[in-house]
Design an enzyme around this catalytic site. Structure first.
Site, short mmCIF file in Angstrom:
data_model
loop_
_atom_site.label_atom_id
_atom_site.label_comp_id
_atom_site.label_asym_id
_atom_site.label_seq_id
_atom_site.Cartn_x
_atom_site.Cartn_y
_atom_site.Cartn_z
N TYR A 138 36.07 17.33 -17.30
CA TYR A 138 35.17 17.58 -18.42
C TYR A 138 34.26 18.76 -18.12
CZ TYR A 138 31.50 17.01 -21.85
OH TYR A 138 30.58 17.25 -22.86
N GLU A 149 28.05 12.20 -28.73
CA GLU A 149 26.69 12.43 -28.22
C GLU A 149 25.74 11.32 -28.69
OE1 GLU A 149 25.64 14.46 -25.95
OE2 GLU A 149 27.32 15.86 -25.83
N TRP A 198 27.12 9.76 -19.39
CA TRP A 198 28.21 10.46 -20.09
C TRP A 198 29.55 9.98 -19.57
CZ3 TRP A 198 28.95 12.34 -24.51
CH2 TRP A 198 30.05 13.15 -24.79
#
Length: 191
Positions: A25, A47, A55
């Site tokens: 990522y 988000e 995350w």
């Protein structure tokens, strides 16, 4: 492309080593310009789900989110009903938070309600001028005037879970700003 689980590349300090998913990522997605409205809708949604969580949790559940939210097809998500909300609340593959689920559906509807612009044009209209990469993480803001303005406009248009901090994280993730630190191996990308 996939980064090996451990290598000697210098990365931004927020990256958790040991997770190939996280390394990929950071190395190949975070900070790369995203202009496709459908991809941006997915990012706005993820988000929002990330708010208050790691995350990495979202990355691990990303494919489940895609399946559960019709590949983030805006028109399909906008048609979700209370039955879909109940289905999603029972889905252990995603973050089961009613407010975030309902926000994603509301955000799909708000996206369809955009008048003479699409989501990409709207979001990118808040991108700040290019600036040098930060020296280190302490130079990376959590909120900027641009993210505050973006959040205000999105809320005005009916979007939810889009505060200034979330808006700035979206700007970082989609390449509106380049917050890779100067020593990071990831090369800058032209916007």
């Amino acid at each position: 492309m996939s980064a090996p689980p451990e290598d000697d590349r210098v990365r931004c300090g927020w990256v958790q080593s040991g997770s190939p998913l996280y390394l990929d990522y950071h190395d190949y997605e975070w900070g790369r310009p995203v202009r496709d409205p459908a991809a941006l809708f997915e990012r706005v949604s993820l988000e929002a789900f990330q708010s208050g969580l790691s995350w990495l949790v979202i990355l691990r559940k990303r494919e489940n989110f895609r399946r559960a939210f019709a590949e983030f097809d805006v028109e399909a998500v906008a048609r979700f009903t209370d039955k879909d909300v109940a289905r999603l609340l029972d889905d252990p593959g995603i973050v089961r938070n009613r407010a975030k689920i309902e926000a994603t559906i509301a955000n799909a509807r708000a996206t369809l309600d955009l008048d003479s612009t699409d989501l990409a044009e709207l979001l990118w209209s808040f991108a700040p001028p290019s600036r040098p990469r930060p020296a280190d993480l302490s130079a990376v803001p959590a909120v900027t005037p641009e993210s505050t303005a973006m959040a205000r406009e999105l809320k005005r248009r009916g979007f939810r879970f889009v505060g200034p901090t979330t808006a700035y994280a979206l700007m970082q993730a989609t390449g509106m700003v380049d917050d890779h630190v100067q020593a990071c191996w990831v090369p800058p990308v032209a916007v």
